[in-house]
Each structure stands twice: as structure tokens, then as C-alpha cells.
Enzyme design. Structure first.
Site, PDB file in Angstrom:
ATOM      1  CG  ASP A  97      -2.095   0.952   1.070  1.00 46.90           C
ATOM      2  OD1 ASP A  97      -2.115   1.723   0.086  1.00 46.90           O
ATOM      3  OD2 ASP A  97      -2.987   0.943   1.928  1.00 46.90           O
ATOM      4  CG  ASP A 148      -2.971   3.626  -3.596  1.00 51.43           C
ATOM      5  OD1 ASP A 148      -3.954   2.988  -4.016  1.00 51.43           O
ATOM      6  OD2 ASP A 148      -3.011   4.325  -2.567  1.00 51.43           O
ATOM      7  CD  GLU A 149      -5.256  -1.522  -1.067  1.00 49.33           C
ATOM      8  OE1 GLU A 149      -5.579  -2.272  -0.131  1.00 49.33           O
ATOM      9  OE2 GLU A 149      -5.952  -0.545  -1.432  1.00 49.33           O
TER      10      GLU A 149
END
Length: 465
Positions: A11, A105-106
Site C-alpha cells: 500500500d 496504489d495497492e
């Protein structure tokens, strides 16, 4: 559940805000808020400096401004974030063929499938190497969680924030989860959390002690049984490399309710064009066109039309969305519009435009609104239309945070604009904080610019007078 912590969850830390701080040296270490800047905008991401004031994602932007009035408020640059995300995902792909992106983003990564880890030591080594590689490649930090299941890996990455790594050893799951809030478990949102609180269950250990039958009685068979297993630390979901998109859509919330029918039609057509752009970028076409309208009283309507075959033709989507709009009463005002395409496929049907035109004529159709240059409908009051068009162009062109380039001073970014002027700070990734200058909004030497890479993308010191 695995016997080794070989599922990794990455993350990125405050991704949008951190990317803006890295791109804009004058904002490093200062509160930054990224999101919609209008009265109805919401926070997309807040930097850790802004979070100290209580600002968080999904908060109304007006509330954020009251909590942190001196923060930098920026409009998102999604193409910029997407380029960074692609760099990160490439690094994840080097670890394993099984990478499951959840957002820009993960992502989850199956380290065992990539042959890079089979025990705690090798898993930790892979996680630390990934963090170093992300920093070297993008200049940004990410937090890593390692565990024997996806649920626990995600919990571990949250514990690791910011810029850390947490590994949960298999066998310690129940001890770790027991004292934590029920909200830490997937699927437990505010409503479910409150329902459980009223039943006397506030921690994960409370759920485990209540037993499966009680949770099923409270939440239903599927949710109750699933929650009981998670409270025990069990999660056998695999990392799935391909996540098929079911639909593509775009929507806009307007600062002021729209009442003019011509303006609403123009906005729907603009959204249709954007939606097709995303559709093509994803390599898909679709059969069902969906229109979403949220009216002045917050009531939300959706209308859909299914074509004979899939399309990625902007004219087809635009005409279908226009036909759908004709069946919606907008006289009280519209606060949100959206256009989507579902029923996705990876091919198109060539005769769809002719089909759409034929069906439009056969059904009485929708008369095409004549639009002049600048997107102004014919028949509008010329002075008012020109003023509205000029204001719209200026707002789009000089959005706070967006990149610009000046013929003399080089690359910079918009700090703000208004009353016919735009303020620009001239700096770039890796430079010292730059100088601020103000120009007329129509200065011929100032133009929209491209985002520079965060690492190794500088172009030298901007010229100064």
C-alpha cells in the site's frame, strides 16, 4: 491459510499527496490535500502532515479547509499517478506472476508463486527489497504487510504505515486480532459495526467468543459465517492475477445545480467522450450504455440501453446517452451526471453507428444540438456564452497543481488562478523550492505542460530573471 507468510500486500503511503510533494519541492513536509476543489468536492488523499489536523479521505473538501486552512489544495493528476503506478506494478511483476492490483496504489502479491519466498526470512527479504526498489524507481515510499493470508497481509500493511514492513507469523493470528476493533475485518463497515456494538461485540475476540450461530442470527448466513471465520484468522482467498472489469464509467458533480437543458446535454456528451476514452484505454468495447442522473433533491436515476453488439465508437455512446437523457426529468436541477458502458467485450461490431442512427430516426430520435466552437450551443446569449466558455477554459487550463510550461522560465505548476491571472511556481522534482510568478491567464508564453518523472526526470534549473 499458509504455513509461511508468503502473501504480500503493498500500500503506497498517501499516494496522490506524496506524489505531489515529490513533484513539487516547495510542498515537502507541508500539509497537502488532493481532491475536488468545488463546494461539493471531497478529499481523495491527504498527506500525513494534513492528517494531523484531522483531514482524511472521503471528507467533504469544505470541512477539510476548515480543519487545515493553510494546506495546499490540489486537483488530482490521474495520468501522472497512473504512470507511477505502472512503474510500481512492474516491480511487483518481477516478484511473481500472481499480482492482484486493487487500485493504482495497492496490490497483493503471491511470493510463493514467484519462487522468491518460502519462509519468514525470505519473505521479509523480498519485502524489504521491494520497498528499496520502489523508493529508487519512484522516489516514493510504500508500506508492506506479509502474512499467510490476504486479510492478514492487508492488516499488516496498515500496521506498517507509513514507510514500514510488518510480518505476521502464521500461528499468531488470533492473538494479534483478538483485541482489535471489529472494524478491522473486511466487510465490517459503519452500519455493521454499529449493529455488532449494540449486540455487545466491539472487538474481534468478542466475535470469536460469540460463535458462528450467533453471528449468523445477527447478520445472515453468508455474512455471519464469513465473519466468524475471519475472526478466527481464517482466510483462504487466493491471489488472483486477472480481475475482469465489469464496466467503465465517468461522472461529474457540479458546484451549482444545472438547470439549462442544453448545458445538461452538452455535459452528457462530454462525459460520453471521456467514458469512451477510458473504454478504449482498457482495450474493451461494451453493449450497454448507462446514464446516471442525481437530481437537486439527491434522488438518483439510472437509465440504460443495450445495443445489438459491443462498441467503442464515441458517436454511438454519445447518441445513446442523449436518447437516455430525453427520458429523464431535469427541470428541478441536476447536481451529478454520469455515463457508463457495461457488458464489456474485447471486440467491436462495425455497423453499430448505422444501427444507432437508424434506431434514433425510427423512434423519433433526439435532435442533435448544434454546438459552436468552444462547446457553446447555438442560440445561447452570445455575451453570456462567451463569458461562460472563457471561464470554463481558464478553470480547466489553470487547475491548482497542474503542470505548465513557460517559454522563458521553463516547467512549473499552478498555485492558483482568478481575476484574469494565474500564479505559477517554477520548480521540478529534485530541484530546490522555486520562484513564484504571476501572469495573465491568456499569456501566449504560458501553456499546459507535461508531468516530469519523479526520479531522473529533471531538465536542469529553470531560468530566472
Amino acid at each position: 491459510m499458509r504455513a509461511a507468510p508468503t502473501i504480500l500486500h503493498l500500500d503506497m503511503d498517501a499516494f496522490f499527496a506524496a506524489a505531489e510533494q515529490a513533484a513539487k519541492p516547495s510542498l515537502r513536509g507541508k500539509p497537502v490535500v488532493v481532491g475536488g476543489l468545488g463546494p461539493r468536492g471531497v478529499v481523495a488523499t491527504a498527506s500525513y502532515e494534513a492528517r494531523r489536523f484531522g483531514v482524511h479521505s472521503a471528507m467533504p473538501m469544505g470541512q477539510a479547509r476548515r480543519l487545515a486552512p493553510n494546506a495546499a489544495y490540489l486537483v488530482p493528476r490521474f495520468s501522472f499517478y497512473r504512470a507511477i503506478s505502472e512503474q510500481v506494478m512492474e516491480l511487483l511483476g518481477r516478484l511473481s506472476p500472481l499480482v492482484e492490483p486493487l487500485s493504482l496504489d495497492e496490490a497483493f502479491v503471491d511470493l510463493e508463486a514467484g519462487g522468491v519466498a518460502d519462509d519468514s526470512g525470505t519473505a521479509r527479504e523480498a519485502g524489504e527489497r521491494l520497498r528499496r526498489d520502489i523508493l529508487a524507481t519512484t522516489g516514493l515510499t510504500g508500506s508492506v504487510g506479509l502474512a499467510g493470508s490476504k486479510m492478514l497481509a492487508k492488516i499488516a500493511s496498515e500496521e506498517a504505515k507509513p514507510d514500514g514492513l510488518v510480518l505476521i507469523e502464521p500461528g499468531t493470528e488470533r492473538e494479534l486480532l483478538g483485541p482489535k476493533s471489529v472494524r478491522i475485518l473486511p466487510g465490517v463497515g459503519p452500519a455493521t459495526g454499529e449493529h455488532l456494538r449494540r449486540a455487545g461485540m466491539t472487538t474481534v475476540s468478542d466475535l470469536a467468543e460469540a460463535g458462528e450461530d450467533e453471528l449468523v442470527r445477527l447478520l445472515g448466513r453468508a455474512h455471519g459465517a464469513s465473519l466468524y471465520r475471519m475472526a478466527q484468522g481464517y482466510d483462504d482467498r487466493p491471489v488472483v492475477a486477472e480481475r475482469d472489469a465489469k464496466s467503465v464509467s465517468v461522472e461529474d458533480t457540479f458546484d451549482v445545480d444545472l438547470h439549462d437543458r442544453v448545458r445538461i446535454r452538452i455535459e452528457v456528451e462530454r462525459l460520453a467522450e471521456r467514458c469512451v476514452g477510458r473504454l478504449r484505454a482498457s482495450g474493451h468495447s461494451g453493449r450497454t450504455i448507462v446514464l446516471k442522473v442525481r437530481r437537486f433533491d439527491f434522488s438518483t436515476l439510472t437509465r440504460s440501453e443495450t445495443l445489438r453488439g459491443p462498441t467503442d465508437d464515441p458517436l454511438v455512446v454519445r447518441e445513446a446517452a442523449g436518447r437516455l437523457l430525453e427520458g429523464v426529468d431535469t427541470t428541478g436541477g441536476v447536481r451529478l451526471l454520469g455515463v457508463g458502458v457495461s457488458g464489456l467485450a474485447d471486440y467491436t461490431q462495425e455497423d453499430l453507428f448505422a444501427q444507432a442512427a437508424e434506431e434514433s430516426r425510427g423512434a423519433g430520435g433526439v435532435e442533435e444540438v448544434p454546438v459552436g466552437e468552444g462547446g457553446v450551443a447555438e442560440g445561447e446569449e452570445p455575451a453570456a456564452a462567451a463569458a461562460a466558455a472563457a471561464a470554463a477554459v481558464a478553470e480547466r487550463r489553470w487547475a491548482p497543481g497542474h503542470d505548465v510550461r513557460h517559454a522563458v522560465y521553463g516547467a512549473g505548476w499552478v498555485q492558483g488562478s482568478g481575476v484574469g491571472r494565474v500564479t505559477v511556481r517554477f520548480e521540478q522534482p529534485g530541484s530546490a523550492p522555486g520562484r513564484v510568478r504571476t501572469f495573465l491567464v491568456d499569456d501566449p508564453e504560458l501553456e499546459a505542460g507535461e508531468a516530469l518523472p519523479l526520479v531522473g526526470g529533471g531538465e536542469g534549473t529553470a531560468a530566472v530573471a
